[in-house]
Scaffold this active site. Structure first.
Site, PDB file in Angstrom:
ATOM      1  N   HIS A  26       0.835  -1.205   0.000  1.00 49.62           N
ATOM      2  CA  HIS A  26       0.000   0.000   0.000  1.00 49.62           C
ATOM      3  C   HIS A  26       0.873   1.259   0.000  1.00 49.62           C
ATOM      4  CE1 HIS A  26      -2.813   2.939   2.020  1.00 49.62           C
ATOM      5  NE2 HIS A  26      -3.567   2.494   1.021  1.00 49.62           N
ATOM      6  N   ASP A  31      -6.134   1.742  -1.985  1.00 46.45           N
ATOM      7  CA  ASP A  31      -6.868   1.450  -0.756  1.00 46.45           C
ATOM      8  C   ASP A  31      -7.687   0.172  -0.896  1.00 46.45           C
ATOM      9  OD1 ASP A  31      -5.774   3.786   0.227  1.00 46.45           O
ATOM     10  OD2 ASP A  31      -7.671   4.878   0.346  1.00 46.45           O
TER      11      ASP A  31
END
Length: 121
Positions: free
Chosen positions: A47, A89
């Site tokens: 991420h 996300d």
């Protein structure tokens, strides 16, 4: 943005993003260094790398368009930057859900001083 990311995480894991993922391992939370400690920490590493590739908007502050459909997260922005943030996300929230079985409380509030040998994206 971080609020939307938190909602995605809760939907995919049933866990509070703030309580379970904000300071986990070497990469979950602000910044990150070292080697990911487990699969959940690797989700955060990936991420962070994803956010690092986003150009044109601030990933932590930008509000994007998304929805939940049949248990999936669907990103719906025409703006390329906002869509990229949403996808970062979305992938991380799914990753957390897929790795719930290896989430280990011993990595919660893990001391960053123990995080060495930084991996490259």
């Amino acid at each position: 943005n971080l609020y939307q990311f938190g909602k995605m995480i809760f939907k995919m894991t049933g866990k509070s993003a703030l309580l379970s993922y904000s300071d986990y391992g070497c990469y979950c939370g602000w910044g990150g260094k070292g080697k990911p400690l487990d699969a959940t920490d690797r989700c955060c590493f990936v991420h962070d790398c994803c956010y690092g590739r986003v150009n044109g908007c601030n990933p932590k502050l930008s509000t994007y368009s998304y929805s939940f459909q049949n248990g999936d997260i669907v990103c719906g922005d025409d703006n390329a930057c906002l869509r990229a943030v949403c996808e970062c996300d979305r992938v991380a929230a799914i990753c957390f859900g897929e790795n719930l079985n290896t989430y280990d409380r011993k990595y919660k509030d893990y001391p960053s001083s123990q995080c060495t040998e930084t991996e490259q994206c």
